[in-house]
Design a protein around this motif. Structure first.
Motif, mmCIF file in Angstrom:
data_model
loop_
_atom_site.group_PDB
_atom_site.id
_atom_site.type_symbol
_atom_site.label_atom_id
_atom_site.label_comp_id
_atom_site.label_asym_id
_atom_site.label_seq_id
_atom_site.Cartn_x
_atom_site.Cartn_y
_atom_site.Cartn_z
ATOM 1 N N ASP A 124 18.395 -103.939 46.758
ATOM 2 C CA ASP A 124 19.154 -102.885 46.082
ATOM 3 C C ASP A 124 20.555 -103.358 45.727
ATOM 4 N N SER A 125 21.109 -102.766 44.670
ATOM 5 C CA SER A 125 22.519 -102.955 44.344
ATOM 6 C C SER A 125 23.037 -101.673 43.724
ATOM 7 N N ILE A 126 24.343 -101.447 43.837
ATOM 8 C CA ILE A 126 24.945 -100.245 43.279
ATOM 9 C C ILE A 126 26.414 -100.510 42.990
ATOM 10 N N ARG A 127 26.919 -99.857 41.961
ATOM 11 C CA ARG A 127 28.333 -99.977 41.610
ATOM 12 C C ARG A 127 29.071 -98.722 42.054
ATOM 13 N N VAL A 128 30.335 -98.922 42.423
ATOM 14 C CA VAL A 128 31.171 -97.818 42.879
ATOM 15 C C VAL A 128 32.497 -97.914 42.150
ATOM 16 N N GLY A 129 32.836 -96.849 41.420
ATOM 17 C CA GLY A 129 34.082 -96.823 40.677
ATOM 18 C C GLY A 129 34.907 -95.607 41.007
ATOM 19 N N PRO A 130 35.941 -95.346 40.239
ATOM 20 C CA PRO A 130 36.796 -94.174 40.481
ATOM 21 C C PRO A 130 36.025 -92.858 40.427
ATOM 22 N N GLN A 131 34.895 -92.839 39.701
ATOM 23 C CA GLN A 131 34.107 -91.617 39.595
ATOM 24 C C GLN A 131 33.006 -91.536 40.636
ATOM 25 N N GLY A 132 32.960 -92.498 41.544
ATOM 26 C CA GLY A 132 31.947 -92.460 42.596
ATOM 27 C C GLY A 132 30.830 -93.464 42.366
ATOM 28 N N PHE A 133 29.657 -93.172 42.948
ATOM 29 C CA PHE A 133 28.530 -94.094 42.878
ATOM 30 C C PHE A 133 27.868 -94.066 41.505
ATOM 31 N N GLY A 134 27.440 -95.263 41.072
ATOM 32 C CA GLY A 134 26.645 -95.358 39.866
ATOM 33 C C GLY A 134 25.171 -95.254 40.204
ATOM 34 N N GLU A 135 24.345 -95.754 39.300
ATOM 35 C CA GLU A 135 22.894 -95.686 39.504
ATOM 36 C C GLU A 135 22.428 -96.871 40.342
ATOM 37 N N ARG A 136 21.589 -96.587 41.321
ATOM 38 C CA ARG A 136 21.055 -97.654 42.166
ATOM 39 C C ARG A 136 20.138 -98.564 41.338
ATOM 40 N N GLN A 137 20.314 -99.887 41.507
ATOM 41 C CA GLN A 137 19.465 -100.870 40.841
ATOM 42 C C GLN A 137 18.600 -101.573 41.876
ATOM 43 N N HIS A 138 17.442 -102.038 41.449
ATOM 44 C CA HIS A 138 16.553 -102.738 42.382
ATOM 45 C C HIS A 138 15.820 -103.846 41.638
ATOM 46 N N GLY A 139 15.622 -104.971 42.311
ATOM 47 C CA GLY A 139 14.837 -106.055 41.733
ATOM 48 C C GLY A 139 15.684 -107.097 41.047
ATOM 49 N N THR A 140 15.394 -107.367 39.766
ATOM 50 C CA THR A 140 16.025 -108.484 39.062
ATOM 51 C C THR A 140 17.528 -108.311 38.924
ATOM 52 N N GLU A 141 18.002 -107.072 38.803
ATOM 53 C CA GLU A 141 19.441 -106.835 38.691
ATOM 54 C C GLU A 141 20.175 -107.330 39.923
ATOM 55 N N ALA A 142 19.657 -106.951 41.105
ATOM 56 C CA ALA A 142 20.281 -107.384 42.359
ATOM 57 C C ALA A 142 20.174 -108.892 42.538
ATOM 58 N N ALA A 190 22.913 -114.479 42.523
ATOM 59 C CA ALA A 190 22.624 -115.854 42.111
ATOM 60 C C ALA A 190 23.776 -116.794 42.440
ATOM 61 N N TRP A 191 25.012 -116.287 42.400
ATOM 62 C CA TRP A 191 26.171 -117.155 42.648
ATOM 63 C C TRP A 191 26.152 -117.750 44.053
ATOM 64 N N VAL A 192 25.499 -117.065 44.995
ATOM 65 C CA VAL A 192 25.426 -117.567 46.375
ATOM 66 C C VAL A 192 24.731 -118.938 46.401
ATOM 67 N N LYS A 193 23.782 -119.125 45.490
ATOM 68 C CA LYS A 193 23.060 -120.391 45.393
ATOM 69 C C LYS A 193 23.684 -121.311 44.342
ATOM 70 N N VAL A 234 23.095 -116.366 36.424
ATOM 71 C CA VAL A 234 21.832 -115.945 35.824
ATOM 72 C C VAL A 234 22.043 -114.692 34.983
ATOM 73 N N PHE A 235 21.522 -114.733 33.754
ATOM 74 C CA PHE A 235 21.586 -113.574 32.858
ATOM 75 C C PHE A 235 20.226 -113.358 32.221
ATOM 76 N N GLU A 236 19.862 -112.102 32.075
ATOM 77 C CA GLU A 236 18.617 -111.754 31.404
ATOM 78 C C GLU A 236 18.892 -110.646 30.388
ATOM 79 N N ASN A 237 18.803 -111.022 29.112
ATOM 80 C CA ASN A 237 19.045 -110.086 28.011
ATOM 81 C C ASN A 237 20.402 -109.374 28.148
ATOM 82 N N CYS A 238 21.434 -110.146 28.425
ATOM 83 C CA CYS A 238 22.789 -109.599 28.558
ATOM 84 C C CYS A 238 23.578 -109.856 27.269
ATOM 85 N N PRO A 239 24.418 -108.931 26.858
ATOM 86 C CA PRO A 239 25.246 -109.178 25.667
ATOM 87 C C PRO A 239 26.212 -110.332 25.913
ATOM 88 N N MET A 240 26.476 -111.073 24.864
ATOM 89 C CA MET A 240 27.342 -112.247 24.953
ATOM 90 C C MET A 240 28.713 -111.889 25.528
#
Length: 307
Positions: free
Chosen positions: A210-228, A233-236, A240-246
């Motif tokens: 799981d992964s989730i973002r937290v901003g001034p407005q509180g919690f965002g949408e929980r992500q699971h799988g490839t997003e997390a 990836a930086w730990v290794k 890594v990007f998959e269909n991300c805008p430039m």
């Protein structure tokens, strides 16, 4: 600030008339006085000798015609002052963070830290971090950047991480926290973590993947799988990007490149990018991005321009 810098350069060689004009300028407004004090503080920065030495080397390489003595002296000094002023303002703005942090990483650097309880922390590029581990508590603070925690299990002492708008509590797990600007992101590799927003005390629990973002407005949408997985990836040592805008890819790449990356073609911003690259070769990543998007890459010292 520009006027204050001009006065600073003249300060040691003022005649009576110049001194009178300077005193009048200084007394004209509180803003002038504050600007001058800020310039003086920056001028006294320990970075001044480094900047001056670098400029002197460049001046020696570039100078092919003799200049008048006054120009030889004032031009490098004025340029060094402007450089140190810019650096000094950044350093002053970042001073509190630097004083608080136990560990700081430079752009492109990663650093391993082992805490007193046996927990391991991997700090990513441009990160400021501190911790306090004793018999009563295990608390870490991420002031900016990104860190991966492999926490030693301890039922009696939960491990807490504070990062901007979020507080993370675990007892023994592996997870990453990213804090940039006013937004934090938590990604879990193993185990479970409990999150609490520091503004309104809202709570969320995350599991492995799981992964989730937290901003001034509180919690965002929980992500699971490839997003997390991409966030970890930086730990290794990968990016890594998959269909991300430039635009998003370049924003991430700038965190690792010790200079400036400029995109002069707005049409590139929305080009979709998929790739897996090494973190320790940001120039190679930029070259690859230029190739796959059919863009031109112009390379200069500390500056890359895409168009």
């Amino acid at each position: 600030m520009a006027e204050a810098l001009d006065w600073l350069i003249l300060e040691d060689d003022m005649d009576a008339a110049t001194r009178a004009r300077f005193d009048a300028w200084l007394a004209a407004s509180e803003g002038n006085a504050r600007a001058y004090q800020r310039v003086r503080d920056a001028w006294q920065s320990p970075l001044l000798p480094v900047a001056a030495a670098r400029l002197e080397r460049k001046r020696g390489q570039a100078m092919v015609q003799p200049l008048r003595r006054q120009h030889r002296f004032w031009k490098p000094v004025a340029t060094a002052a402007a450089l140190v002023l810019a650096i000094g303002i950044v350093v002053q703005g970042d001073l509190l963070t630097r004083l608080r942090a136990d560990h700081l990483t430079a752009v492109g650097e990663r650093q391993k830290v082992q805490l007193a309880d046996g927990s391991n922390v991997l700090l990513n590029t441009n990160t400021a971090f501190s911790s306090r581990v004793d018999d009563q508590q295990r608390v870490a603070r991420l002031y900016r950047g990104e860190a991966f925690f492999d926490v030693a299990h301890d039922r009696s002492r939960p491990f807490e991480v504070e990062a901007g708008p979020v507080q993370v509590t675990v007892r023994g797990t592996a997870f990453a926290v990213r804090y940039l600007g006013n937004e934090a992101e938590v990604s879990v590799q193993r185990g479970e973590v409990d999150l609490r927003t520091r503004l309104d005390d809202a709570r969320v629990s995350l599991g492995a993947g799981d992964s989730i973002r937290v901003g001034p407005q509180g919690f965002g949408e929980r992500q699971h799988g490839t997003e997390a997985e991409s966030q970890l990836a930086w730990v290794k040592g990968r990016m890594v990007f998959e269909n991300c805008p430039m635009s998003q890819v370049l924003a991430e790449l700038r965190r690792y490149y010790p200079g400036w990356i400029v995109n002069t073609n707005e049409r590139l911003d929305n080009v979709s990018v998929t790739g897996n690259w090494r973190l320790d070769d940001p120039l190679g990543v930029a070259r690859s991005l230029a190739q796959i998007t059919s863009a031109e890459l112009h390379e200069y010292p500390k500056l890359l321009i895409l168009n």
